[in-house]
Design an enzyme around this catalytic site. Structure first.
Site, PDB file in Angstrom:
ATOM      1  N   ARG A   1       0.833  -1.216   0.000  1.00 30.80           N
ATOM      2  CA  ARG A   1       0.000   0.000   0.000  1.00 30.80           C
ATOM      3  C   ARG A   1       0.865   1.263   0.000  1.00 30.80           C
ATOM      4  O   ARG A   1       0.496   2.260  -0.617  1.00 30.80           O
ATOM      5  CB  ARG A   1      -0.946  -0.035   1.204  1.00 30.80           C
ATOM      6  CG  ARG A   1      -1.940  -1.205   1.111  1.00 30.80           C
ATOM      7  CD  ARG A   1      -3.374  -0.740   1.191  1.00 30.80           C
ATOM      8  NE  ARG A   1      -4.306  -1.802   0.826  1.00 30.80           N
ATOM      9  CZ  ARG A   1      -5.236  -2.315   1.631  1.00 30.80           C
ATOM     10  NH1 ARG A   1      -5.349  -1.883   2.864  1.00 30.80           N
ATOM     11  NH2 ARG A   1      -6.057  -3.240   1.179  1.00 30.80           N
TER      12      ARG A   1
ATOM     13  N   ILE B   1      10.378 -15.773  13.870  1.00 29.25           N
ATOM     14  CA  ILE B   1       9.945 -15.860  15.274  1.00 29.25           C
ATOM     15  C   ILE B   1      11.140 -15.874  16.223  1.00 29.25           C
ATOM     16  O   ILE B   1      10.994 -15.654  17.411  1.00 29.25           O
ATOM     17  CB  ILE B   1       9.059 -17.099  15.536  1.00 29.25           C
ATOM     18  CG1 ILE B   1       9.845 -18.390  15.328  1.00 29.25           C
ATOM     19  CG2 ILE B   1       7.788 -17.066  14.707  1.00 29.25           C
ATOM     20  CD1 ILE B   1       9.169 -19.618  15.961  1.00 29.25           C
ATOM     21  N   ASP B   2      12.345 -16.141  15.678  1.00 28.20           N
ATOM     22  CA  ASP B   2      13.494 -16.423  16.548  1.00 28.20           C
ATOM     23  C   ASP B   2      14.060 -15.209  17.284  1.00 28.20           C
ATOM     24  O   ASP B   2      14.741 -15.350  18.291  1.00 28.20           O
ATOM     25  CB  ASP B   2      14.619 -17.065  15.730  1.00 28.20           C
ATOM     26  CG  ASP B   2      14.255 -18.444  15.216  1.00 28.20           C
ATOM     27  OD1 ASP B   2      13.242 -18.995  15.676  1.00 28.20           O
ATOM     28  OD2 ASP B   2      14.981 -18.969  14.347  1.00 28.20           O
TER      29      ASP B   2
HETATM   30  N1  LIG Z   1      24.342 -17.539   1.765  1.00 24.28           N
HETATM   31  C1  LIG Z   1      23.208 -17.395   1.089  1.00 24.28           C
HETATM   32  N2  LIG Z   1      23.216 -16.886  -0.158  1.00 24.28           N
HETATM   33  C2  LIG Z   1      22.078 -16.760  -0.871  1.00 24.28           C
HETATM   34  N3  LIG Z   1      20.857 -17.111  -0.395  1.00 24.28           N
HETATM   35  C3  LIG Z   1      20.776 -17.617   0.843  1.00 24.28           C
HETATM   36  C4  LIG Z   1      21.944 -17.793   1.644  1.00 24.28           C
HETATM   37  N4  LIG Z   1      21.552 -18.327   2.843  1.00 24.28           N
HETATM   38  C5  LIG Z   1      20.213 -18.485   2.768  1.00 24.28           C
HETATM   39  N5  LIG Z   1      19.748 -18.066   1.567  1.00 24.28           N
HETATM   40  C6  LIG Z   1      18.346 -18.115   1.092  1.00 24.28           C
HETATM   41  O1  LIG Z   1      17.458 -17.705   2.120  1.00 24.28           O
HETATM   42  C7  LIG Z   1      16.562 -18.779   2.422  1.00 24.28           C
HETATM   43  C8  LIG Z   1      16.129 -18.711   3.846  1.00 24.28           C
HETATM   44  O2  LIG Z   1      17.253 -18.907   4.703  1.00 24.28           O
HETATM   45  P1  LIG Z   1      17.088 -19.741   6.058  1.00 24.28           P
HETATM   46  O3  LIG Z   1      16.484 -21.058   5.726  1.00 24.28           O
HETATM   47  O4  LIG Z   1      18.389 -19.694   6.755  1.00 24.28           O
HETATM   48  O5  LIG Z   1      15.955 -18.976   6.862  1.00 24.28           O
HETATM   49  P2  LIG Z   1      15.959 -17.521   7.496  1.00 24.28           P
HETATM   50  O6  LIG Z   1      15.679 -16.508   6.455  1.00 24.28           O
HETATM   51  O7  LIG Z   1      17.171 -17.327   8.329  1.00 24.28           O
HETATM   52  O8  LIG Z   1      14.646 -17.607   8.380  1.00 24.28           O
HETATM   53  P3  LIG Z   1      14.428 -18.410   9.757  1.00 24.28           P
HETATM   54  O9  LIG Z   1      15.772 -18.734  10.344  1.00 24.28           O
HETATM   55  O10 LIG Z   1      13.645 -17.466  10.587  1.00 24.28           O
HETATM   56  O11 LIG Z   1      13.653 -19.621   9.393  1.00 24.28           O
HETATM   57  C9  LIG Z   1      17.342 -20.033   2.037  1.00 24.28           C
HETATM   58  O12 LIG Z   1      16.521 -21.147   1.864  1.00 24.28           O
HETATM   59  C10 LIG Z   1      17.971 -19.566   0.735  1.00 24.28           C
HETATM   60  O13 LIG Z   1      17.028 -19.543  -0.305  1.00 24.28           O
HETATM   61  O1  LIG Z   2      10.313 -25.113   9.597  1.00 33.48           O
HETATM   62  P1  LIG Z   2      11.596 -25.876   9.704  1.00 33.48           P
HETATM   63  O2  LIG Z   2      12.341 -25.922   8.410  1.00 33.48           O
HETATM   64  O3  LIG Z   2      11.389 -27.163  10.380  1.00 33.48           O
HETATM   65  O4  LIG Z   2      12.566 -25.006  10.633  1.00 33.48           O
HETATM   66  C1  LIG Z   2      12.457 -24.903  12.007  1.00 33.48           C
HETATM   67  C2  LIG Z   2      13.281 -23.727  12.438  1.00 33.48           C
HETATM   68  O5  LIG Z   2      12.657 -22.560  11.939  1.00 33.48           O
HETATM   69  C3  LIG Z   2      12.330 -21.684  13.008  1.00 33.48           C
HETATM   70  O6  LIG Z   2      11.002 -21.973  13.407  1.00 33.48           O
HETATM   71  C4  LIG Z   2      12.392 -20.251  12.562  1.00 33.48           C
HETATM   72  O7  LIG Z   2      13.673 -19.949  12.194  1.00 33.48           O
HETATM   73  C5  LIG Z   2      13.309 -22.060  14.116  1.00 33.48           C
HETATM   74  O8  LIG Z   2      12.854 -21.650  15.372  1.00 33.48           O
HETATM   75  C6  LIG Z   2      13.398 -23.555  13.929  1.00 33.48           C
HETATM   76  O9  LIG Z   2      14.650 -24.036  14.371  1.00 33.48           O
HETATM   77 MG   LIG Z   3      17.581 -17.816  10.392  1.00 30.81          MG
END
Ligand SMILES: Nc1ncnc2c1ncn2[C@@H]1O[C@H](COP(=O)(O)OP(=O)(O)OP(=O)(O)O)[C@@H](O)[C@H]1O
Ligand SMILES: O=P(O)(O)OC[C@H]1O[C@](O)(CO)[C@@H](O)[C@@H]1O
Ligand SMILES: [Mg+2]
Length: 319
Positions: free
Chosen positions: A25, A126-127
């Site tokens: 928006r 959420i972390d």
């Molecule tokens: N080093 C990197 N370079 C490019 N893309 C990345 C990299 N690390 C992560 N990503 C992208 O971001 C996505 C999300 O990263 P990740 O699974 O670590 O979750 P997050 O964003 O940290 O969220 P959460 O930890 O809250 O679940 C990955 O699946 C990938 O597509």
């Molecule tokens: O949804 P998945 O891939 O099982 O990941 C769980 C992880 O994602 C989170 O819910 C958010 O980063 C963490 O607290 C937990 O370790």
């Molecule tokens: Mg993360």
């Protein structure tokens, strides 16, 4: 700038929809078109991209999850896959991107910026594990959900004079455990950032029962140890009855709290303003109740600092 894109990535978090709405928006109000990208970076590479209107985000603010869906797509770490994403951005005439996600998603946003596409990250996780923000979108709702669940566990724990080891989410970050531990009057909080002694915790629980307590609640952050294992270790030193409980993904669902909706709205609008100023490669945060931004690169050298005073406070209050 004519058109921006928006995606949600990593673990979903309540309030992501409110952030998408605010970005959409605010952009539309400033004459900028908005494209929604489904399934995070996976959808970007696959070209799952559609034009959004003000109506697209109607009736979404109160909904949990993310209506753009999310994905874990490790392939995006590879440069050739990132370049495919860039091709899609070009094909759809998208000049800049808003990424709502956690630290991993920020890495992806930084890579896109380095390839010449301004990307801005909003902390959606959420972390609460992201540096330079006191607060991530979804943290408050997850804490409230976990708190309500533990209140219920306490009822049955009291009836049976049991100890419950409750595993809460947070990956390697103890923020959910600390906040929920204080909010539920836990007997012990166990987090990855602080050393702990299982024997001492068991002794304290025994003392609690001896003092007339009818339950023992241990809030255990998932990054420390499996809850069943922790409970078995406790039982080596205590003669009480104990159970382990893993709250799990229920902590990621549900309608966002007022706090998550408001912060998501503020951060979403702020991200668009930064893009309008031609800025990219930035991460939005909320520090001391003020909206801030930092280079994404700076975040990777920094560490998130939780409010560890809560950990000490709980030790004093649990006595
Ligand atoms: N080093 C990197 N370079 C490019 N893309 C990345 C990299 N690390 C992560 N990503 C992208 O971001 C996505 C999300 O990263 P990740 O699974 O670590 O979750 P997050 O964003 O940290 O969220 P959460 O930890 O809250 O679940 C990955 O699946 C990938 O597509
Ligand atoms: O949804 P998945 O891939 O099982 O990941 C769980 C992880 O994602 C989170 O819910 C958010 O980063 C963490 O607290 C937990 O370790
Ligand atoms: Mg993360």
């Amino acid at each position: 700038m004519k058109r921006i894109g928006i995606l949600t990535s990593g673990g979903d978090a309540p309030g992501m929809n409110a952030a998408i709405r605010a970005v959409t928006r605010t952009a539309l109000a400033n004459g900028i078109e908005v494209c929604g990208i489904r399934y995070g970076y996976a959808g970007l590479v696959a070209g799952d991209i559609f034009q959004m209107t003000s109506e697209t985000v109607a009736d979404k603010i109160s909904r949990g999850g993310t209506f753009l869906y999310s994905a874990r797509f490790p392939e995006f770490k590879e440069e050739e896959v990132q370049l495919k994403g860039i091709e899609q951005l070009k094909k759809h005439g998208i000049d800049a991107l808003v990424v709502i996600g956690g630290d991993g998603s920020y890495h992806g946003a930084l890579k896109l910026t380095r390839h010449g596409y301004n990307a801005i990250g909003l902390p959606g996780s959420i972390d609460n594990d992201i540096p330079y923000t006191d607060y991530t979108i979804g943290f408050d709702t997850a804490c409230n959900t976990a708190m309500e669940a533990i209140d219920k566990i306490r009822d049955t724990a009291t009836s049976h004079q049991r100890v419950f080891v409750v595993n809460v989410m947070g990956r390697d970050c103890g923020d959910i455990a600390m906040h929920v531990g204080v909010a539920t009057g836990a007997d012990a909080i166990v987090i990855p950032e602080e050393p702990f002694d299982i024997k001492e915790i068991a002794e304290n629980l025994k003392q609690g029962f001896a003092n007339g307590k009818k339950h023992g609640i241990v809030v255990l952050a998932e990054g420390v140890m499996d809850a069943e294992k922790f409970k078995d270790e406790l039982l080596k030193y205590g003669d009480f009855d104990a159970r382990a409980n893993v709250l799990g993904h229920m902590q990621r669902g549900g309608s966002p709290t007022m706090r998550d909706r408001v912060v998501a709205s503020e951060m979403g609008a702020y991200a668009v303003k930064l893009l309008l100023e031609g800025k990219g490669g930035l991460a939005v945060g909320m520090e001391n109740n003020k909206l801030t931004h930092h280079d994404i690169l700076d975040l990777f050298d920094a560490k998130h600092h939780g409010n560890y005073a809560l950990y000490s406070l709980n030790k004093d209050l649990a006595k």
